[in-house]
Design a protein around this motif. Structure first.
Motif, mmCIF file in Angstrom:
data_model
loop_
_atom_site.group_PDB
_atom_site.id
_atom_site.type_symbol
_atom_site.label_atom_id
_atom_site.label_comp_id
_atom_site.label_asym_id
_atom_site.label_seq_id
_atom_site.Cartn_x
_atom_site.Cartn_y
_atom_site.Cartn_z
ATOM 1 N N GLN A 1 0.826 -1.206 0.000
ATOM 2 C CA GLN A 1 0.000 0.000 0.000
ATOM 3 C C GLN A 1 0.859 1.254 0.000
ATOM 4 O O GLN A 1 0.524 2.250 -0.661
ATOM 5 C CB GLN A 1 -0.956 0.014 1.193
ATOM 6 C CG GLN A 1 -1.955 1.164 1.165
ATOM 7 C CD GLN A 1 -2.800 1.176 -0.095
ATOM 8 O OE1 GLN A 1 -3.405 0.164 -0.454
ATOM 9 N NE2 GLN A 1 -2.852 2.311 -0.786
ATOM 10 N N ALA A 2 1.982 1.214 0.724
ATOM 11 C CA ALA A 2 2.887 2.372 0.725
ATOM 12 C C ALA A 2 3.402 2.650 -0.685
ATOM 13 O O ALA A 2 3.490 3.810 -1.120
ATOM 14 C CB ALA A 2 4.049 2.125 1.685
ATOM 15 N N TYR B 1 1.808 1.858 -3.469
ATOM 16 C CA TYR B 1 0.697 2.353 -4.289
ATOM 17 C C TYR B 1 0.328 3.794 -3.942
ATOM 18 O O TYR B 1 -0.100 4.554 -4.818
ATOM 19 C CB TYR B 1 -0.510 1.421 -4.170
ATOM 20 C CG TYR B 1 -0.316 0.138 -4.945
ATOM 21 C CD1 TYR B 1 0.025 0.168 -6.299
ATOM 22 C CD2 TYR B 1 -0.423 -1.102 -4.323
ATOM 23 C CE1 TYR B 1 0.240 -1.004 -7.015
ATOM 24 C CE2 TYR B 1 -0.217 -2.280 -5.033
ATOM 25 C CZ TYR B 1 0.123 -2.226 -6.373
ATOM 26 O OH TYR B 1 0.335 -3.379 -7.082
ATOM 27 N N ASP B 2 0.516 4.185 -2.690
ATOM 28 C CA ASP B 2 0.284 5.593 -2.340
ATOM 29 C C ASP B 2 1.264 6.490 -3.091
ATOM 30 O O ASP B 2 0.894 7.562 -3.595
ATOM 31 C CB ASP B 2 0.435 5.801 -0.827
ATOM 32 C CG ASP B 2 -0.705 5.197 -0.026
ATOM 33 O OD1 ASP B 2 -1.771 4.922 -0.614
ATOM 34 O OD2 ASP B 2 -0.530 4.992 1.187
ATOM 35 N N THR B 3 2.507 6.045 -3.172
ATOM 36 C CA THR B 3 3.514 6.803 -3.927
ATOM 37 C C THR B 3 3.165 6.830 -5.410
ATOM 38 O O THR B 3 3.260 7.872 -6.075
ATOM 39 C CB THR B 3 4.908 6.168 -3.728
ATOM 40 O OG1 THR B 3 5.244 6.184 -2.346
ATOM 41 C CG2 THR B 3 5.962 6.933 -4.519
ATOM 42 N N ASN C 1 0.198 6.536 -6.841
ATOM 43 C CA ASN C 1 -0.963 7.388 -7.111
ATOM 44 C C ASN C 1 -0.615 8.870 -7.021
ATOM 45 O O ASN C 1 -1.166 9.687 -7.776
ATOM 46 C CB ASN C 1 -2.104 7.027 -6.157
ATOM 47 C CG ASN C 1 -2.805 5.751 -6.582
ATOM 48 O OD1 ASN C 1 -3.197 5.603 -7.735
ATOM 49 N ND2 ASN C 1 -2.962 4.817 -5.665
ATOM 50 N N GLN C 2 0.309 9.226 -6.146
ATOM 51 C CA GLN C 2 0.761 10.620 -6.106
ATOM 52 C C GLN C 2 1.536 10.969 -7.372
ATOM 53 O O GLN C 2 1.375 12.062 -7.941
ATOM 54 C CB GLN C 2 1.630 10.860 -4.872
ATOM 55 C CG GLN C 2 2.036 12.323 -4.678
ATOM 56 C CD GLN C 2 0.834 13.234 -4.473
ATOM 57 O OE1 GLN C 2 0.020 13.016 -3.577
ATOM 58 N NE2 GLN C 2 0.712 14.276 -5.303
ATOM 59 N N SER D 1 -9.087 6.969 -7.350
ATOM 60 C CA SER D 1 -7.778 6.435 -7.730
ATOM 61 C C SER D 1 -7.939 5.708 -9.060
ATOM 62 O O SER D 1 -9.046 5.594 -9.585
ATOM 63 C CB SER D 1 -7.243 5.472 -6.665
ATOM 64 O OG SER D 1 -7.054 6.108 -5.421
ATOM 65 N N LYS E 1 -7.642 -3.087 -2.110
ATOM 66 C CA LYS E 1 -6.606 -2.844 -1.116
ATOM 67 C C LYS E 1 -5.704 -4.064 -1.034
ATOM 68 O O LYS E 1 -6.213 -5.176 -0.885
ATOM 69 C CB LYS E 1 -7.236 -2.567 0.250
ATOM 70 C CG LYS E 1 -7.918 -1.216 0.372
ATOM 71 C CD LYS E 1 -6.901 -0.094 0.423
ATOM 72 C CE LYS E 1 -7.554 1.249 0.702
ATOM 73 N NZ LYS E 1 -6.546 2.332 0.796
ATOM 74 N N SER F 1 -5.757 4.801 -3.122
ATOM 75 C CA SER F 1 -5.147 5.773 -2.203
ATOM 76 C C SER F 1 -6.101 6.936 -1.997
ATOM 77 O O SER F 1 -5.977 7.999 -2.634
ATOM 78 C CB SER F 1 -3.807 6.282 -2.767
ATOM 79 O OG SER F 1 -2.893 5.233 -2.960
ATOM 80 N N ASP G 1 -6.302 9.156 0.187
ATOM 81 C CA ASP G 1 -5.692 10.392 0.676
ATOM 82 C C ASP G 1 -5.010 11.194 -0.433
ATOM 83 O O ASP G 1 -4.629 12.352 -0.221
ATOM 84 C CB ASP G 1 -4.671 10.082 1.781
ATOM 85 C CG ASP G 1 -5.331 9.557 3.043
ATOM 86 O OD1 ASP G 1 -6.529 9.848 3.248
ATOM 87 O OD2 ASP G 1 -4.665 8.842 3.814
ATOM 88 N N VAL G 2 -4.836 10.591 -1.588
ATOM 89 C CA VAL G 2 -4.295 11.329 -2.745
ATOM 90 C C VAL G 2 -5.501 11.884 -3.499
ATOM 91 O O VAL G 2 -6.156 11.171 -4.260
ATOM 92 C CB VAL G 2 -3.441 10.427 -3.648
ATOM 93 C CG1 VAL G 2 -2.936 11.220 -4.858
ATOM 94 C CG2 VAL G 2 -2.267 9.833 -2.869
#
Length: 553
Positions: free
Chosen positions: A137-138, A140-142, A144-145, A516, A523, A527, A529-530
């Motif tokens: 997930q970390a 994928y958060d990167t 998506n940003q 996203s 999951k 993300s 939060d993005v």
């Protein structure tokens, strides 16, 4: 005196030049938007959505010319990087985020976005190699940003969709993966007619990406593993079972005995090796397909072996085939594929792959008779003339432009098809599909239009089967083609698009604006939060004006 005259003349020229410059009108941004008129779960009414986007961009000063294309030509052109601005989407092939991110943004064989970004490709690769959910997930958060910052596309919607059948149809279902299996379906007669959105491009699908084509192939061919009817659970298919080692970089499959291809050949482990080698080995005489790009292989498993020079050769040891890379420096995931014995195949990988079983369950990796592959040089066009699979149906005829006619395979190893004859027809228009279902000329349809759902639900002779929105509709940019080679221009388009309005106007209940590139229930992958670019026409105009374009007041 003479100097004063020269100075006066020069001053007048400067003033005139400045006045002319101030009077010169800034140019209007002109772009072409490409699309195909094929209703998909992720994009119903594509012509209307294209017109909506055209109108929204007009409001900020961008003039859009609409370019409607034939479906197969459109898919080929976007994949080859020939379209600058286009409407496209993706329906899940297997239930993992790698299916979305790896194919689109980590796949050098897919040229639709122009240049890939090496740091993003590295993150995508790292995410696919770890089985730890938090670590994935970390990554994928990167990712998506990065997708937001680099703006390779605009994620618009996750489309809820459905199938519809006559109410008396036994085994009717929809699949979140779009891979409906008609061998379990019966209307009580010897013929079942299915109407989908478009004609298949081929009837051998190792080199295909279009859902209409894949569904047609899935009635005839089988992979090592499969997915449950109407679901996403992995189930045995041509492999009775498989085992993975603890590090998830070695997978061994036990091949089912007693399976015959429709040409009478017996299935064995070397057929599996030959089928994968035809895609993996760029120098294989069978590495032909239809377009020769084999996009899915590149997306799932990385680079081809022997792409630049021959470093590995197919070995035949008393009828047991194998191919081994000298090392993993060539950039792909496969280290070797080996027929251990007639009923055992082992895949050794260059890195862990937690999703490997899901990937090989996908129909693009269906297994073909090695001799049939050799006889046709892996050419999808040739192989479509006499399709040869192991599945529950045999192709009887492909009437181009009209229908594909199947008949039940009497030698099928599994449960025999409930209906003797299966016919695939197609229409791009959802209204036409519904009219034929209501008239009884077809027994099931794909993707009823959003405006048709209420009519189906109110009709006691019909039944609706909702399909989860396991997909994405996006507006794509090719960052190598002007004006989309400019990040600020892409941002202007992103700010100008009212995604909520598109969903409200043209999508069925159960659809949502994309937060996203994957749906929020995926999951690791999504993300929340993005936060994507909000609809803001003022910002769009400001960016366009800064680029020298005229904008309306």
């Amino acid at each position: 005196m003479k100097k004063n005259k020269i100075f006066a003349i020069l001053s007048v020229l400067v003033i005139v030049t400045m006045l002319l410059a101030s009077c010169k009108k800034a140019p209007t941004a002109e772009v072409t938007l490409s699309f195909r008129v094929v209703d998909r779960a992720y994009l119903p009414s594509p012509d209307k959505v294209a017109q909506e986007i055209q109108a929204q961009l007009k409001e900020v000063g961008i003039n859009v010319t609409l370019k409607e294309m034939e479906s197969a030509a459109f898919i080929d052109a976007t994949s080859a990087g020939q379209e600058a601005f286009y409407l496209l989407g993706w329906n899940a092939d297997y239930p993992d985020a790698t299916n979305f991110y790896d194919y689109h943004f980590g796949n050098a064989n897919n040229l639709q976005f122009g240049d890939l970004f090496p740091d993003m490709v590295e993150e995508i690769s790292a995410a696919g190699k770890t089985s730890d959910a938090a670590a994935r997930q970390a990554h994928y958060d990167t990712i998506n940003q990065m997708l937001k910052d680099d703006l390779m596309m605009i994620p618009v919607a996750h489309g809820g969709s459905s199938t519809a059948y006559q109410a008396n149809v036994e085994g009717a279902h929809s699949s979140p993966l779009g891979n409906e299996n008609f061998s379990v379906v019966s209307n009580g007669t010897d013929t079942f007619v299915w109407m989908q959105n478009g004609e298949p491009s081929s009837l051998w699908c190792s080199d295909e990406t279009d859902g209409e084509t894949l569904r047609a192939c899935e009635q005839v061919y089988e992979a090592l593993l499969g997915f449950s009817i109407g679901g996403t659970d992995i189930v045995p298919a041509l492999a009775e079972s498989y085992e993975a080692n603890e590090t998830l970089d070695e997978y061994t499959f036990a091949i089912r005995e007693g399976v015959k291809f429709q040409n009478g050949a017996d299935l064995d482990a070397s057929d599996v090796v030959a089928s994968f080698v035809a895609q993996w080995d760029a120098m294989s005489p069978n590495h032909v397909g239809r377009t020769g790009t084999f996009e899915y292989f590149g997306a799932f498993f990385g680079s081809f072996i022997n792409a630049e020079s021959q470093v590995a050769e197919l070995v035949d040891a008393d009828g047991l085939l194998s191919l081994t890379a000298p090392d993993c420096e060539y950039g792909g995931e496969f280290k070797s594929i080996e027929a251990v014995d007639a009923q055992t195949v082992k895949f050794s990988l260059c890195a862990p792959d937690p999703a490997f079983a899901s990937k090989v369950a996908f129909s693009v990796f269906s297994i073909q008779d090695k001799d049939f592959l050799d006889a046709n040089n892996g050419d999808s066009v040739k192989m479509s003339e006499t399709p040869n699979g192991t599945g529950p149906y045999i192709v009887k005829a492909w009437n181009r432009g009209d229908s594909v006619v199947y008949e039940a395979n009497p030698e099928y190893w599994g449960d025999k098809a409930l209906t003797q004859n299966l016919i695939f027809r197609w229409s791009e228009q959802s209204a036409q599909r519904l009219l034929e279902l209501q008239a009884g000329t077809v027994n099931g349809i794909d993707n009823p239009g959003p405006d048709d759902v209420a009519a189906i639900e109110a009709d006691a002779t019909l039944a609706l089967y909702p399909r989860a929105g396991f997909n994405i509709f996006y507006i794509g940019f090719n960052n190598k083609m002007a004006p989309f080679d400019n990040l600020d221009f892409r941002k202007a388009v992103a700010y100008a698009i009212d995604r909520q309005r598109i969903v409200d106007q043209y999508y069925a209940t159960g659809s949502s604006v994309a937060g996203s590139f994957v749906p929020q229930f995926v999951k690791p992958g999504a993300s929340p939060d993005v936060v994507w670019y909000e609809f803001d026409q003022a910002k769009a105009k400001e960016l366009l004006k800064g680029l020298g374009y005229s904008v309306p007041k």
